[in-house]
Design a protein around this motif. Structure first.
Motif, PDB file in Angstrom:
ATOM      1  N   ALA A  71      82.266  24.383  21.675  1.00 63.66           N
ATOM      2  CA  ALA A  71      81.585  24.210  22.955  1.00 63.66           C
ATOM      3  C   ALA A  71      82.593  24.048  24.088  1.00 63.66           C
ATOM      4  O   ALA A  71      82.275  24.299  25.246  1.00 63.66           O
ATOM      5  CB  ALA A  71      80.659  23.005  22.901  1.00 63.66           C
ATOM      6  N   ARG A  73      85.057  25.857  24.876  1.00 63.18           N
ATOM      7  CA  ARG A  73      85.422  27.140  25.497  1.00 63.18           C
ATOM      8  C   ARG A  73      84.229  28.071  25.686  1.00 63.18           C
ATOM      9  O   ARG A  73      84.406  29.225  26.066  1.00 63.18           O
ATOM     10  CB  ARG A  73      86.479  27.855  24.642  1.00 63.18           C
ATOM     11  N   SER A  74      83.028  27.583  25.483  1.00 59.30           N
ATOM     12  CA  SER A  74      81.867  28.457  25.512  1.00 59.30           C
ATOM     13  C   SER A  74      81.508  28.952  26.914  1.00 59.30           C
ATOM     14  O   SER A  74      80.821  29.950  27.054  1.00 59.30           O
ATOM     15  CB  SER A  74      80.659  27.755  24.897  1.00 59.30           C
ATOM     16  N   GLN A  75      81.980  28.296  27.960  1.00 60.04           N
ATOM     17  CA  GLN A  75      81.647  28.687  29.324  1.00 60.04           C
ATOM     18  C   GLN A  75      82.814  29.358  30.060  1.00 60.04           C
ATOM     19  O   GLN A  75      82.745  29.587  31.270  1.00 60.04           O
ATOM     20  CB  GLN A  75      81.195  27.444  30.111  1.00 60.04           C
ATOM     21  N   ASP A  76      83.906  29.658  29.358  1.00 60.31           N
ATOM     22  CA  ASP A  76      85.092  30.216  30.006  1.00 60.31           C
ATOM     23  C   ASP A  76      84.825  31.518  30.755  1.00 60.31           C
ATOM     24  O   ASP A  76      85.472  31.805  31.764  1.00 60.31           O
ATOM     25  CB  ASP A  76      86.218  30.443  28.992  1.00 60.31           C
ATOM     26  N   PHE A  77      83.879  32.315  30.313  1.00 58.18           N
ATOM     27  CA  PHE A  77      83.631  33.597  30.959  1.00 58.18           C
ATOM     28  C   PHE A  77      83.089  33.432  32.385  1.00 58.18           C
ATOM     29  O   PHE A  77      83.097  34.370  33.175  1.00 58.18           O
ATOM     30  CB  PHE A  77      82.667  34.448  30.120  1.00 58.18           C
ATOM     31  N   LEU A  78      82.640  32.222  32.748  1.00 58.60           N
ATOM     32  CA  LEU A  78      82.105  31.996  34.084  1.00 58.60           C
ATOM     33  C   LEU A  78      83.194  31.791  35.137  1.00 58.60           C
ATOM     34  O   LEU A  78      82.911  31.824  36.325  1.00 58.60           O
ATOM     35  CB  LEU A  78      81.190  30.758  34.072  1.00 58.60           C
ATOM     36  N   TYR A  79      84.444  31.554  34.694  1.00 60.17           N
ATOM     37  CA  TYR A  79      85.520  31.222  35.629  1.00 60.17           C
ATOM     38  C   TYR A  79      86.676  32.216  35.511  1.00 60.17           C
ATOM     39  O   TYR A  79      86.939  32.754  34.444  1.00 60.17           O
ATOM     40  CB  TYR A  79      86.026  29.802  35.344  1.00 60.17           C
ATOM     41  N   PRO A  85      84.800  29.839  40.082  1.00 60.41           N
ATOM     42  CA  PRO A  85      83.684  30.670  39.602  1.00 60.41           C
ATOM     43  C   PRO A  85      83.944  32.137  39.898  1.00 60.41           C
ATOM     44  O   PRO A  85      84.402  32.490  40.973  1.00 60.41           O
ATOM     45  CB  PRO A  85      82.487  30.148  40.396  1.00 60.41           C
TER      46      PRO A  85
END
Length: 86
Positions: A71, A73-79, A85
């Motif tokens: 979890a 690194r699960s949002q790394d594609f947003l930045y 952002p």
């Protein structure tokens, strides 16, 4: 067998014997089922078997669980690479 609660007052010994023999005895109030008589051993064995079933399901779930993605690194594609952002 169904019997009203008022009727059961005079026949309680008979109803208890029938329940102990394995017969389903339901006591009703105004025609609606309210109470089921059953032997204590039967009720206790139901609770034990339910508990054993739940424990088996939990054990199986622990054995079959597979780790998913982190979890962290699960949002790394947003930045973007600067942490802004994207």
């Amino acid at each position: 067998m169904k019997a009203s609660i008022a009727e059961a007052e005079g026949r309680l010994d008979e109803l208890v014997r029938r329940a102990e023999a394995g017969e389903e005895v339901i006591l009703t109030h105004h025609g609606k089922p309210r109470i089921r008589l059953e032997p204590v051993d039967k009720a206790a064995s139901k609770a034990v078997s339910r508990r054993a079933l739940l424990e088996e399901i939990q054990r199986s779930a622990r054995l079959n669980a597979t780790p998913g993605p982190s979890a962290a690194r699960s949002q790394d594609f947003l930045y973007d690479e600067d942490g802004l952002p994207g």
